[in-house]
Design a protein around this motif. Structure first.
Motif, PDB file in Angstrom:
ATOM      1  N   LEU A 171       0.851  -1.190   0.000  1.00 47.44           N
ATOM      2  CA  LEU A 171       0.000   0.000   0.000  1.00 47.44           C
ATOM      3  C   LEU A 171       0.888   1.241   0.000  1.00 47.44           C
ATOM      4  CD1 LEU A 171      -2.776  -0.966   2.599  1.00 47.44           C
ATOM      5  CD2 LEU A 171      -2.989  -0.848   0.117  1.00 47.44           C
ATOM      6  N   VAL A 172       0.687   2.107  -0.995  1.00 42.52           N
ATOM      7  CA  VAL A 172       1.467   3.339  -1.117  1.00 42.52           C
ATOM      8  C   VAL A 172       0.557   4.516  -0.823  1.00 42.52           C
ATOM      9  CG1 VAL A 172       2.904   4.737  -2.633  1.00 42.52           C
ATOM     10  CG2 VAL A 172       2.914   2.247  -2.872  1.00 42.52           C
ATOM     11  N   GLU A 173       0.863   5.242   0.250  1.00 45.98           N
ATOM     12  CA  GLU A 173       0.089   6.414   0.653  1.00 45.98           C
ATOM     13  C   GLU A 173      -1.402   6.103   0.788  1.00 45.98           C
ATOM     14  OE1 GLU A 173       1.209   9.523   1.404  1.00 45.98           O
ATOM     15  OE2 GLU A 173       3.263   8.765   1.229  1.00 45.98           O
ATOM     16  N   LYS A 174      -1.700   4.851   1.072  1.00 45.85           N
ATOM     17  CA  LYS A 174      -3.083   4.393   1.230  1.00 45.85           C
ATOM     18  C   LYS A 174      -3.946   4.680  -0.007  1.00 45.85           C
ATOM     19  CE  LYS A 174      -3.069   4.868   6.262  1.00 45.85           C
ATOM     20  NZ  LYS A 174      -3.740   5.470   7.457  1.00 45.85           N
ATOM     21  N   LYS A 175      -3.299   4.911  -1.144  1.00 48.09           N
ATOM     22  CA  LYS A 175      -4.024   5.212  -2.382  1.00 48.09           C
ATOM     23  C   LYS A 175      -3.833   4.133  -3.439  1.00 48.09           C
ATOM     24  CE  LYS A 175      -3.374  10.208  -1.792  1.00 48.09           C
ATOM     25  NZ  LYS A 175      -2.798  11.439  -2.405  1.00 48.09           N
ATOM     26  N   LEU A 176      -2.634   3.627  -3.488  1.00 53.02           N
ATOM     27  CA  LEU A 176      -2.294   2.676  -4.545  1.00 53.02           C
ATOM     28  C   LEU A 176      -1.983   1.319  -3.929  1.00 53.02           C
ATOM     29  CD1 LEU A 176      -1.764   2.315  -7.606  1.00 53.02           C
ATOM     30  CD2 LEU A 176       0.635   2.862  -7.141  1.00 53.02           C
ATOM     31  N   LYS A 177      -2.559   0.282  -4.505  1.00 52.41           N
ATOM     32  CA  LYS A 177      -2.357  -1.088  -4.017  1.00 52.41           C
ATOM     33  C   LYS A 177      -1.706  -1.925  -5.114  1.00 52.41           C
ATOM     34  CE  LYS A 177      -5.676  -3.072  -1.718  1.00 52.41           C
ATOM     35  NZ  LYS A 177      -6.962  -3.763  -1.398  1.00 52.41           N
ATOM     36  N   LEU A 178      -0.591  -2.544  -4.765  1.00 52.78           N
ATOM     37  CA  LEU A 178       0.105  -3.443  -5.685  1.00 52.78           C
ATOM     38  C   LEU A 178       0.249  -4.809  -5.033  1.00 52.78           C
ATOM     39  CD1 LEU A 178       1.580  -0.396  -5.986  1.00 52.78           C
ATOM     40  CD2 LEU A 178       2.695  -1.610  -7.846  1.00 52.78           C
ATOM     41  N   ILE A 179       0.065  -5.867  -5.831  1.00 53.57           N
ATOM     42  CA  ILE A 179       0.080  -7.236  -5.313  1.00 53.57           C
ATOM     43  C   ILE A 179       1.157  -8.042  -6.022  1.00 53.57           C
ATOM     44  CG2 ILE A 179      -1.237  -9.387  -5.083  1.00 53.57           C
ATOM     45  CD1 ILE A 179      -3.766  -7.715  -4.910  1.00 53.57           C
ATOM     46  N   VAL A 180       1.928  -8.763  -5.252  1.00 53.74           N
ATOM     47  CA  VAL A 180       2.898  -9.719  -5.788  1.00 53.74           C
ATOM     48  C   VAL A 180       2.594 -11.077  -5.174  1.00 53.74           C
ATOM     49  CG1 VAL A 180       4.725  -8.056  -6.269  1.00 53.74           C
ATOM     50  CG2 VAL A 180       4.571  -9.096  -4.013  1.00 53.74           C
ATOM     51  N   THR A 181       2.709 -12.112  -5.990  1.00 58.62           N
ATOM     52  CA  THR A 181       2.418 -13.475  -5.538  1.00 58.62           C
ATOM     53  C   THR A 181       3.720 -14.244  -5.398  1.00 58.62           C
ATOM     54  OG1 THR A 181       0.268 -13.444  -6.646  1.00 58.62           O
ATOM     55  CG2 THR A 181       1.161 -15.589  -6.032  1.00 58.62           C
ATOM     56  N   LEU A 182       3.911 -14.807  -4.233  1.00 57.75           N
ATOM     57  CA  LEU A 182       5.128 -15.560  -3.942  1.00 57.75           C
ATOM     58  C   LEU A 182       4.775 -17.047  -3.874  1.00 57.75           C
ATOM     59  CD1 LEU A 182       8.148 -15.311  -3.195  1.00 57.75           C
ATOM     60  CD2 LEU A 182       7.454 -15.240  -0.805  1.00 57.75           C
ATOM     61  N   THR A 183       5.508 -17.854  -4.644  1.00 58.31           N
ATOM     62  CA  THR A 183       5.299 -19.302  -4.665  1.00 58.31           C
ATOM     63  C   THR A 183       6.543 -19.994  -4.135  1.00 58.31           C
ATOM     64  OG1 THR A 183       3.854 -19.091  -6.605  1.00 58.31           O
ATOM     65  CG2 THR A 183       4.703 -21.274  -6.100  1.00 58.31           C
ATOM     66  N   VAL A 184       6.357 -20.860  -3.157  1.00 55.36           N
ATOM     67  CA  VAL A 184       7.468 -21.587  -2.542  1.00 55.36           C
ATOM     68  C   VAL A 184       7.288 -23.073  -2.836  1.00 55.36           C
ATOM     69  CG1 VAL A 184       8.702 -22.100  -0.407  1.00 55.36           C
ATOM     70  CG2 VAL A 184       7.651 -19.849  -0.727  1.00 55.36           C
ATOM     71  N   VAL A 185       8.286 -23.692  -3.437  1.00 54.90           N
ATOM     72  CA  VAL A 185       8.184 -25.102  -3.825  1.00 54.90           C
ATOM     73  C   VAL A 185       9.376 -25.877  -3.279  1.00 54.90           C
ATOM     74  CG1 VAL A 185       6.924 -24.535  -5.927  1.00 54.90           C
ATOM     75  CG2 VAL A 185       9.407 -24.756  -6.007  1.00 54.90           C
ATOM     76  N   GLY A 186       9.198 -27.181  -3.248  1.00 53.74           N
ATOM     77  CA  GLY A 186      10.268 -28.088  -2.847  1.00 53.74           C
ATOM     78  C   GLY A 186      10.242 -29.333  -3.711  1.00 53.74           C
ATOM     79  N   LEU A 187      11.212 -30.213  -3.534  1.00 47.07           N
ATOM     80  CA  LEU A 187      11.247 -31.469  -4.272  1.00 47.07           C
ATOM     81  C   LEU A 187      10.083 -32.359  -3.846  1.00 47.07           C
ATOM     82  CD1 LEU A 187      15.057 -32.333  -4.256  1.00 47.07           C
ATOM     83  CD2 LEU A 187      13.697 -31.526  -6.189  1.00 47.07           C
TER      84      LEU A 187
END
Length: 417
Positions: A171-187
Motif C-alpha cells: 500500500l502506497v500512501e493508502k491510495k495505490l495497491k500493488l500485489i505480488v504473488t510468492l510461490t514456494v516449492v520443494g522437491l
C-alpha cells in the motif's frame, strides 16, 4: 548534483505554494494533468526541465520538444495525457502558463530472484517508488492480510517456507495497491512398492520451474554402497543432464532435464529395499533433498515380471520422455498421428463425394438417352380386327365344281377319245 538541487527546490516550492499534486501510478497506467488555462491560450509543457511540446492556442500548431515523453504524450485542450507509464516517466511536469506543477511517481512491485522460490532460499520483495526511495509503504502478508512489521520499500525474507507463500500487498500512501504473488516449492517424491525382478522408477521432481538455476545433484542410497548412481551436471553446451557411465543397475535419460530427476532401478531384489535420497543443488548455495522409500515384495505366483512400474521398457520410456523443442516426444507423436488420421479422413470423404457425383451424372445420362414409348407400343386395340379383315379379304373365292377339272372344262360334254 546541481540539477537535483534545482528539482528539489522546485518540488519544495510547489508544495509550499499549494500548486503541486502528486500522482502514484503503476507501471503501464495512464496519468492526466490539467494546465488550467483557456483553450485558446498558448501552452508549454515540460518534464524535468525538458520541453514536451508547445501548443499555439489560436492556430493549434504543435511543436514537439526534446523529452522522451513527447513521443507518446497527447494533449486535448489544456489536458496532458501520458499513457503506458514507465519508471523513467517519474518526475516533475510543469505547465508554464499557469505555473502548475505535477509530480508523477511510477511504482513497481516484484520479487527477487523471482516469484517462484525454493524452500529455505532467501528472497527480496520490492515495492519501488521511482524517484522517492525513502517514502514508507505498508506491506500486508498472507494468508489473512496481516500488516508486516517493516515499512520499507524493500523487505528481506530469510529461508522462506510455505507460510510465506501467497499474495503480498504493498500500500502506497493508502491510495495505490500493488500485489505480488510468492510461490514456494520443494522437491516431490512418493514411496514406491515393487516386486522382485521389476524395473522401478525412483521419483524426484519439482512441481514447476523455479527462479534459481540448477547447478548439480545426485541420488544416494547408504545401504547400496556399490551401486553407481549418475550425477546432475549443468554445462553451457548440453544444459542440465545426467552424467554417468555405469548402467548395470541404474538407468536414466540422456536428454536435457528441466524439473524431473527420476532414475530407474533395474531388476530390484530384496537387498534393494530401503531409503533413497535425491539431492538437487541451486545457485546461491541452496540445496534441497528428499527421501523416498522402496519396498520390495515377492512376486505373486503365475505373474511374470514387468519391465518397470509403467509397463514399458526403459529404452522406450527414455525415448518417449525426451524433450524436443520444449515438449515430450510422445506429445509430438500423438499430434502427428492425429494429423495423419485427419488427412486420411478428409481424403476418403473427398473420394466418396466424387464417386457419388459420377454415379448421379451417369444415372441422369441414361435417363436422357431412353426413347419414350409411342401409341403403337402400348395401344393395340384395333390390331385384331384389321388382321381379321385382311385375312377375309385375302381368302380366294370358292371355285365352281364344274371348273375344278380342267379336262372336263376343255373337252366339253360331247368330247370323246
Amino acid at each position: 548534483m546541481a540539477i537535483c538541487k534545482i528539482l528539489f527546490f522546485l518540488l519544495a516550492l510547489c508544495v509550499w505554494c499549494g500548486k503541486c499534486e502528486v500522482f502514484y501510478k503503476r507501471v503501464g497506467d495512464e496519468v492526466s494533468m490539467k494546465c488550467g488555462v483557456d483553450s485558446n491560450s498558448d501552452i508549454d509543457w515540460k518534464f524535468n526541465g525538458e520541453s514536451i511540446f508547445s501548443i499555439t492556442g489560436k492556430s493549434g500548431t504543435r511543436r514537439k520538444g526534446s523529452s522522451h515523453i513527447a513521443f507518446k504524450a497527447s494533449a486535448s485542450g489544456d489536458t496532458l495525457k501520458v499513457p503506458r507509464l514507465e519508471t523513467r516517466d517519474s518526475g516533475n511536469y510543469f505547465c508554464r502558463q499557469s505555473g502548475k506543477h505535477y509530480t508523477v511517481r511510477v511504482v513497481s512491485a516484484f520479487v527477487k530472484p523471482g516469484p517462484v522460490l525454493l524452500q529455505s532460499s532467501n528472497a527480496e520483495l520490492h515495492c519501488d517508488i521511482t524517484g522517492d526511495p525513502n517514502t514508507e509503504v505498508q506491506w500486508q502478508r498472507p494468508p489473512n492480510g496481516e500488516e508486516y512489521k517493516e515499512k520499507k520499500q524493500v523487505i528481506h525474507l530469510k529461508s522462506v517456507t510455505s507460510e510465506e507463500a501467497g499474495q503480498w500487498t504493498c500500500l502506497v500512501e493508502k491510495k495505490l495497491k500493488l500485489i505480488v504473488t510468492l510461490t514456494v516449492v520443494g522437491l516431490q517424491t512418493t514411496a514406491v512398492n515393487a516386486s522382485k525382478g521389476d524395473n522401478i522408477e525412483l521419483p524426484c521432481s519439482l512441481p514447476q520451474s523455479v527462479s534459481q538455476r540448477v547447478v548439480g545433484g545426485r541420488w544416494k542410497a547408504d545401504h547400496l554402497p556399490k551401486v553407481s548412481f549418475p550425477n546432475l551436471t549443468n554445462t553451457a553446451g548440453e544444459g542440465l543432464h545426467w552424467h554417468g557411465n555405469d548402467l548395470s543397475k541404474v538407468n536414466f535419460t540422456t536428454g536435457q532435464l528441466s524439473t524431473n530427476f527420476d532414475v530407474t532401478l533395474k531388476k530390484v531384489q530384496s537387498s534393494d529395499d530401503g531409503t533413497f535420497v535425491c539431492t538437487v543443488e541451486f545457485d546461491g548455495g541452496v540445496s534441497l533433498s528428499v527421501e523416498t522409500t522402496l519396498r520390495v515384495v515377492d512376486k505373486p505366483s503365475g505373474v511374470k515380471g514387468s519391465n518397470n512400474r509403467k509397463g514399458k521398457p526403459p529404452a522406450v520410456m527414455e525415448s518417449l520422455t525426451k524433450e524436443v523443442y520444449g515438449l515430450k516426444l510422445w506429445i509430438w507423436i500423438a499430434v502427428g498421428a492425429s494429423s495423419v488420421a485427419l488427412i486420411v479422413l478428409i481424403v476418403v470423404i473427398g473420394v466418396v463425394q466424387r464417386r457419388n457425383k459420377r454415379m448421379k451424372k451417369r444415372v441422369r445420362t441414361l435417363r436422357s438417352m431412353r426413347q419414350p414409348l409411342t401409341d403403337k407400343d402400348y395401344c393395340q386395340c384395333d390390331r385384331a380386327e384389321k388382321e381379321v379383315e385382311f385375312g377375309e379379304q385375302a381368302r380366294p373365292l370358292p371355285v365352281p365344281r364344274q371348273h375344278r377339272n380342267p379336262r372336263t372344262r376343255t373337252a366339253g360334254p360331247n368330247h370323246t377319245n
